[in-house]
Design a protein around this motif. Structure first.
Motif, short mmCIF file in Angstrom:
data_model
loop_
_atom_site.label_atom_id
_atom_site.label_comp_id
_atom_site.label_asym_id
_atom_site.label_seq_id
_atom_site.Cartn_x
_atom_site.Cartn_y
_atom_site.Cartn_z
N GLY A 44 0.79 -1.22 0.00
CA GLY A 44 0.00 0.00 0.00
C GLY A 44 0.81 1.26 0.00
N ASN A 45 2.11 1.17 -0.31
CA ASN A 45 2.96 2.36 -0.30
C ASN A 45 2.61 3.32 -1.43
OD1 ASN A 45 5.02 4.05 0.51
ND2 ASN A 45 6.59 2.98 -0.67
N GLU A 46 2.07 2.78 -2.52
CA GLU A 46 1.75 3.64 -3.65
C GLU A 46 0.43 4.38 -3.47
OE1 GLU A 46 -0.33 -0.22 -4.18
OE2 GLU A 46 1.70 0.41 -3.61
N LYS A 47 -0.38 4.04 -2.45
CA LYS A 47 -1.67 4.69 -2.24
C LYS A 47 -1.49 5.97 -1.44
CE LYS A 47 -4.12 0.27 -2.22
NZ LYS A 47 -5.04 -0.62 -1.46
N THR A 48 -2.51 6.81 -1.48
CA THR A 48 -2.46 8.06 -0.74
C THR A 48 -2.72 7.80 0.74
OG1 THR A 48 -4.81 8.40 -1.19
CG2 THR A 48 -3.26 9.38 -2.73
N TYR A 49 -2.26 8.71 1.57
CA TYR A 49 -2.41 8.58 3.01
C TYR A 49 -3.85 8.82 3.42
CZ TYR A 49 -1.82 9.44 7.99
OH TYR A 49 -1.91 9.41 9.35
N PRO A 50 -4.46 8.10 4.33
CA PRO A 50 -3.97 6.87 4.94
C PRO A 50 -4.29 5.67 4.07
CG PRO A 50 -6.03 7.47 5.96
CD PRO A 50 -5.75 8.52 4.93
N TYR A 51 -3.41 4.72 4.04
CA TYR A 51 -3.59 3.53 3.21
C TYR A 51 -3.69 2.29 4.09
CZ TYR A 51 1.46 4.08 3.85
OH TYR A 51 2.70 4.32 4.36
N VAL A 52 -4.46 2.38 5.17
CA VAL A 52 -4.68 1.24 6.05
C VAL A 52 -5.71 0.34 5.39
CG1 VAL A 52 -5.36 0.52 8.36
CG2 VAL A 52 -4.18 2.69 8.04
N GLY A 53 -5.37 -0.92 5.23
CA GLY A 53 -6.24 -1.82 4.49
C GLY A 53 -7.50 -2.22 5.23
N LEU A 54 -7.50 -2.15 6.58
CA LEU A 54 -8.65 -2.61 7.36
C LEU A 54 -9.58 -1.49 7.77
CD1 LEU A 54 -6.86 -5.20 9.69
CD2 LEU A 54 -8.05 -5.61 7.53
N PRO B 37 -12.74 0.65 7.74
CA PRO B 37 -14.06 0.45 7.14
C PRO B 37 -14.41 1.60 6.20
CG PRO B 37 -14.27 1.11 9.43
CD PRO B 37 -12.83 0.85 9.20
N THR B 38 -14.97 1.25 5.08
CA THR B 38 -15.34 2.25 4.07
C THR B 38 -16.77 2.73 4.22
OG1 THR B 38 -15.94 0.45 2.56
CG2 THR B 38 -13.69 1.30 2.43
N GLN B 39 -17.61 2.02 5.01
CA GLN B 39 -18.99 2.41 5.20
C GLN B 39 -19.31 2.47 6.69
OE1 GLN B 39 -21.44 -0.35 3.10
NE2 GLN B 39 -20.67 0.21 1.07
N ALA B 40 -20.26 3.33 7.02
CA ALA B 40 -20.67 3.45 8.43
C ALA B 40 -21.39 2.18 8.87
CB ALA B 40 -21.59 4.65 8.60
N PRO B 41 -21.15 1.73 10.09
CA PRO B 41 -21.85 0.51 10.57
C PRO B 41 -23.34 0.77 10.69
CG PRO B 41 -20.70 1.58 12.38
CD PRO B 41 -20.28 2.30 11.13
N PRO B 42 -24.14 -0.26 10.48
CA PRO B 42 -25.60 -0.07 10.59
C PRO B 42 -26.01 0.15 12.05
CG PRO B 42 -25.07 -2.38 10.22
CD PRO B 42 -23.78 -1.63 10.07
#
Length: 316
Positions: free
Chosen positions: A39-49, A51-56
């Motif tokens: 993930g070094n090539e991605k923009t900051y922050p590039y944490v893979g875990l 969450p991209t959506q708000a929890p229900p």
């Protein structure tokens, strides 16, 4: 030349430290450069875990319903504790400890005879030794202290361990897919308690449901809450802002002050004391409102035995 060699090593991306120089001499996979961080090539922050959506979350209506049910349960439990308060068990006093005599009290009586102590120590020292020769033997003969040599028992040969019996699993002749799975029906009432010989079923095994009075309002009282300590008519510190905001929001309307007396029983004495405390609390809040330019004719006082604190509202 030394400076040139140092600058040459510094320009090499692999050889930057003595460890890197040694790895370069070893060669192979160790000498290769390290792989980049994932993930070094991605923009900051590039944490893979991340969450991209708000929890229900539950809906506001469901949260309000849960809060209302909890409030009703708390009000009902307060009423039940008032009707049938828990009896505080009487703790028996601690047993009296026996008075011990001082260490120097009986020193004269507990003195031991040094001669007796020497004899007792000598008798303990003689334990395990051979008995002394008796004086009845003639002087010309030596005592017979010779011991017979003990015969050692013959060592038995260890028996070989038994041969392990192989474990054979039984064959499965039935197929699970072909069997009809019948889910048992869930009964409406709980099962009756089991009976064992010599065991009596407790009397509270089949108690009825607690009584819920129909006229008891289980909803939380309306209005702004002014908190008080238990059994006190002095409000907690830091509530002048609430009184000031209520005085500004009045706009010529009537203010009703409902005081509650923390009743812990339905006996006449407890109810009378709770009503007196509730009235004192309501008068204290009324004086605070008058101090914030609320006319006395616009304040109505109500007292209730069961409840906590004081509630202020604009409607009856």
């Amino acid at each position: 030349m030394g400076l040139l060699s140092i600058t040459g090593c510094a320009s090499n991306p692999i050889v930057k430290t003595p460890v890197g120089w040694y790895h370069n001499l070893e060669g192979g996979i160790v000498a290769e450069p390290r792989l980049p961080v994932p993930g070094n090539e991605k923009t900051y922050p590039y944490v893979g875990l991340t969450p991209t959506q708000a929890p229900p979350l539950p809906s506001p209506a469901l949260r309000a319903e849960v809060t209302d049910n909890l409030t009703k349960d708390r009000t009902l439990s307060d009423w039940q504790n008032t009707v049938t308060p828990l009896e505080i068990p009487k703790i028996p006093p601690a047993p009296q400890q026996a008075v011990t005599a001082p260490a120097n009290a009986g020193s004269s009586k507990t003195e031991t005879n040094p001669q007796n102590s020497q004899e007792s120590s000598a008798s303990f020292d003689a334990v395990g030794q051979d008995p002394a020769p008796t004086t009845n033997q003639p002087t010309g003969q030596a005592p017979q202290n010779e011991k017979k040599t003990e015969e050692k028992p013959k060592e038995s040969k260890p028996t070989p361990p038994p041969t392990p019996v192989p474990v054979v699993m039984p064959e499965l002749r039935a197929k699970i897919d072909d069997q009809a799975v019948v889910i048992p029906a869930i009964p409406v009432n709980p099962p009756s308690p089991s009976k064992f010989p010599g065991f009596n079923i407790p009397s509270d095994a089949n108690l009825p449901a607690p009584f819920k009075p129909s006229a008891l309002p289980l909803e939380a009282p309306k209005g702004e809450l002014v908190t008080f300590p238990i059994d006190s008519d002095t409000p907690n510190i830091g509530q002048n802002g609430l009184i000031n905001s209520i005085a500004w929001m009045r706009q010529g309307r009537m203010i009703y002050v409902h005081g509650y007396g923390d009743a812990n029983s339905i006996s006449p004495e407890s109810q009378s004391q709770a009503l007196s405390l509730a009235l004192l609390r309501a008068k204290t809040v009324a004086k605070m409102l008058i101090a914030h330019n609320v006319p006395e004719s616009s304040i109505a006082i109500r007292a209730h035995a069961i409840g906590h604190g004081v509630r202020i509202r604009m409607d009856e």
